[in-house]
Design a protein around this motif. Structure first.
Motif, short mmCIF file in Angstrom:
data_model
loop_
_atom_site.label_atom_id
_atom_site.label_comp_id
_atom_site.label_asym_id
_atom_site.label_seq_id
_atom_site.Cartn_x
_atom_site.Cartn_y
_atom_site.Cartn_z
N ILE A 1 0.86 -1.17 0.04
CA ILE A 1 -0.21 -0.03 -0.02
C ILE A 1 0.93 1.28 -0.03
CG2 ILE A 1 -1.97 1.15 1.37
CD1 ILE A 1 -2.53 -1.53 2.39
N GLU A 2 0.75 2.11 -0.87
CA GLU A 2 1.31 3.45 -1.08
C GLU A 2 0.89 4.64 -0.12
OE1 GLU A 2 4.13 3.07 -2.86
OE2 GLU A 2 3.77 1.18 -3.95
N VAL A 3 1.90 5.53 0.15
CA VAL A 3 1.41 6.86 0.87
C VAL A 3 0.25 7.42 -0.23
CG1 VAL A 3 2.15 9.02 1.57
CG2 VAL A 3 3.27 6.89 2.02
N GLY A 4 -0.85 8.02 0.37
CA GLY A 4 -1.67 8.67 -0.71
C GLY A 4 -2.82 7.89 -1.05
N GLU A 5 -2.80 6.75 -0.91
CA GLU A 5 -3.91 5.69 -1.19
C GLU A 5 -5.06 5.74 -0.23
OE1 GLU A 5 -2.05 2.69 -4.67
OE2 GLU A 5 -1.92 1.98 -2.29
N LEU A 6 -6.21 5.60 -0.70
CA LEU A 6 -7.08 5.51 0.26
C LEU A 6 -7.43 4.10 0.66
CD1 LEU A 6 -9.77 7.06 1.62
CD2 LEU A 6 -10.85 6.35 -0.19
N VAL A 7 -7.23 3.39 1.60
CA VAL A 7 -7.49 2.10 2.16
C VAL A 7 -8.85 1.90 2.60
CG1 VAL A 7 -6.75 0.34 3.74
CG2 VAL A 7 -5.00 1.50 2.53
N THR A 8 -9.50 0.83 2.21
CA THR A 8 -11.04 0.51 2.68
C THR A 8 -11.07 -0.95 2.92
OG1 THR A 8 -12.04 1.93 1.01
CG2 THR A 8 -13.50 0.37 2.05
N MET A 9 -11.44 -1.24 4.22
CA MET A 9 -11.43 -2.35 4.91
C MET A 9 -12.96 -2.77 4.85
SD MET A 9 -8.43 -2.36 7.65
CE MET A 9 -6.78 -2.02 7.26
N LYS A 10 -13.38 -3.86 4.75
CA LYS A 10 -14.66 -4.49 4.56
C LYS A 10 -14.65 -5.62 5.35
CE LYS A 10 -15.49 -2.73 -0.08
NZ LYS A 10 -15.50 -3.00 -1.39
N ALA A 11 -15.55 -5.61 6.35
CA ALA A 11 -15.78 -6.89 7.38
C ALA A 11 -17.01 -7.45 7.57
CB ALA A 11 -15.00 -6.39 8.79
N SER A 12 -17.27 -8.71 7.67
CA SER A 12 -18.23 -9.20 8.10
C SER A 12 -18.11 -10.64 8.82
CB SER A 12 -19.14 -9.71 6.84
OG SER A 12 -18.62 -10.77 6.14
N VAL A 13 -19.12 -11.24 9.47
CA VAL A 13 -19.00 -12.43 10.44
C VAL A 13 -19.31 -13.57 9.22
CG1 VAL A 13 -20.22 -13.73 12.03
CG2 VAL A 13 -19.92 -11.42 12.37
N ASN A 14 -18.21 -14.17 9.42
CA ASN A 14 -18.34 -15.74 8.43
C ASN A 14 -18.86 -16.62 9.18
OD1 ASN A 14 -17.37 -13.70 6.49
ND2 ASN A 14 -15.26 -14.58 6.17
N TYR A 15 -18.57 -16.89 10.33
CA TYR A 15 -19.00 -18.12 11.27
C TYR A 15 -19.30 -17.62 12.58
CZ TYR A 15 -17.94 -22.24 14.07
OH TYR A 15 -17.86 -23.10 14.94
N VAL A 16 -20.17 -18.36 13.19
CA VAL A 16 -20.39 -18.20 14.66
C VAL A 16 -20.46 -19.30 15.16
CG1 VAL A 16 -21.75 -16.25 14.28
CG2 VAL A 16 -22.87 -18.40 14.41
N GLY A 17 -19.98 -19.59 16.61
CA GLY A 17 -19.90 -20.63 17.37
C GLY A 17 -21.06 -20.30 18.55
N LYS A 18 -20.79 -20.68 19.85
CA LYS A 18 -21.63 -20.30 20.94
C LYS A 18 -21.03 -18.84 21.18
CE LYS A 18 -21.91 -25.15 22.72
NZ LYS A 18 -20.66 -25.90 22.77
N SER A 19 -20.16 -18.67 21.53
CA SER A 19 -19.75 -17.33 22.07
C SER A 19 -18.52 -16.62 21.05
CB SER A 19 -19.19 -17.40 23.46
OG SER A 19 -18.17 -18.06 23.37
N SER A 20 -18.15 -17.26 20.05
CA SER A 20 -17.12 -17.09 18.97
C SER A 20 -17.49 -16.79 17.62
CB SER A 20 -15.88 -18.06 18.98
OG SER A 20 -16.37 -18.97 18.67
N MET A 21 -16.92 -15.88 17.05
CA MET A 21 -17.16 -15.44 15.67
C MET A 21 -15.73 -15.49 14.90
SD MET A 21 -19.65 -12.27 16.92
CE MET A 21 -18.54 -12.13 18.47
N ILE A 22 -16.01 -15.84 13.83
CA ILE A 22 -14.84 -15.62 12.61
C ILE A 22 -15.05 -14.67 11.99
CG2 ILE A 22 -13.56 -16.41 10.88
CD1 ILE A 22 -13.76 -19.30 12.13
N ILE A 23 -14.47 -13.46 11.91
CA ILE A 23 -14.61 -12.34 10.99
C ILE A 23 -13.60 -12.25 10.04
CG2 ILE A 23 -14.84 -9.68 11.10
CD1 ILE A 23 -16.50 -11.24 13.07
N GLY A 24 -14.26 -12.35 8.79
CA GLY A 24 -13.47 -12.12 7.38
C GLY A 24 -13.46 -10.77 7.21
N ILE A 25 -12.16 -10.16 6.62
CA ILE A 25 -11.81 -8.81 6.50
C ILE A 25 -11.26 -8.61 4.92
CG2 ILE A 25 -10.69 -6.68 7.03
CD1 ILE A 25 -10.44 -8.01 9.87
N ARG A 26 -11.71 -8.07 4.10
CA ARG A 26 -10.90 -7.78 2.82
C ARG A 26 -10.38 -6.10 2.87
NH1 ARG A 26 -11.14 -9.62 -2.66
NH2 ARG A 26 -10.94 -7.84 -4.15
N VAL A 27 -8.97 -5.93 2.51
CA VAL A 27 -8.36 -4.59 2.27
C VAL A 27 -8.07 -4.32 0.86
CG1 VAL A 27 -6.61 -3.24 3.19
CG2 VAL A 27 -7.47 -5.06 4.59
#
Length: 182
Positions: free
Chosen positions: A69-95
């Motif tokens: 990633i270069e200086v001056g670029e706009l970075v966007t991160m998108k996250a969502s829950v991909n999996y849930v357990g009883k109290s846990s979640m796996i979060i997927g993130i795309r940058v």
């Protein structure tokens, strides 16, 4: 909790930030540690939004740095829950980073964080079930199931593997390593 299930879409969150010279490493690219800090923040926000509770990072399961990633670029991160357990979640993130002068967008990072929901006393709190609304969400959920199974298999291997066996030590000779035990 009134609704025991929530959609993946209800967990969606995104953040965008302009990359500044203060975010660089010694080679002039954006420092991976800075990106990791942002990843942890968005994973927390996504998990907390979905669960309705304070969440903690249990593990960073995968971080793939794909493009600098270069200086001056706009970075966007998108996250969502991909999996849930009883109290846990796996979060997927795309940058993604965007050159704001040319409009060119590049995929820079994919990450998976395991987050755990906590109640006010700090004990694990139940999370809502996950409604999968399309085949992409089903694919992501199934990939998480595979990831969990691989992790469990790796843990079993660690417990049962004899690192001090003569055969194991001899097999290391084919690698660029020298075993010099005291």
């Amino acid at each position: 909790m009134s609704n025991p299930f929530k959609t993946v879409a209800s967990s969606n969150i995104s953040i965008s930030e302009l990359m500044l010279p203060s975010h660089t490493n010694f080679s002039g690219k954006i420092h991976g540690g800075y990106i990791l800090s942002l990843l942890d923040q968005i994973a927390f926000a996504c998990a907390s939004k979905f669960s309705g509770n304070y969440c903690v990072t249990a593990s960073v399961d995968t971080v793939n740095f794909l493009n600098p990633i270069e200086v001056g670029e706009l970075v966007t991160m998108k996250a969502s829950v991909n999996y849930v357990g009883k109290s846990s979640m796996i979060i997927g993130i795309r940058v993604e980073s965007e050159n704001i002068q040319t409009g060119k967008i590049k995929h820079c990072n994919s990450s998976y964080f395991t987050m755990v929901s906590k109640d006010k006393d700090g004990t694990n709190a139940r999370v809502p079930g996950l409604i999968l609304s399309n085949l992409e969400e089903v694919r992501r959920f199934c990939n998480c199931l595979k990831q969990i199974a691989l992790k469990k298999e790796q843990d079993r291997h660690e417990e049962n593997f004899n690192y001090s066996a003569t055969e194991t030590l001899a097999s290391l000779q084919k690698y660029n390593v020298q075993v010099a035990l005291d």
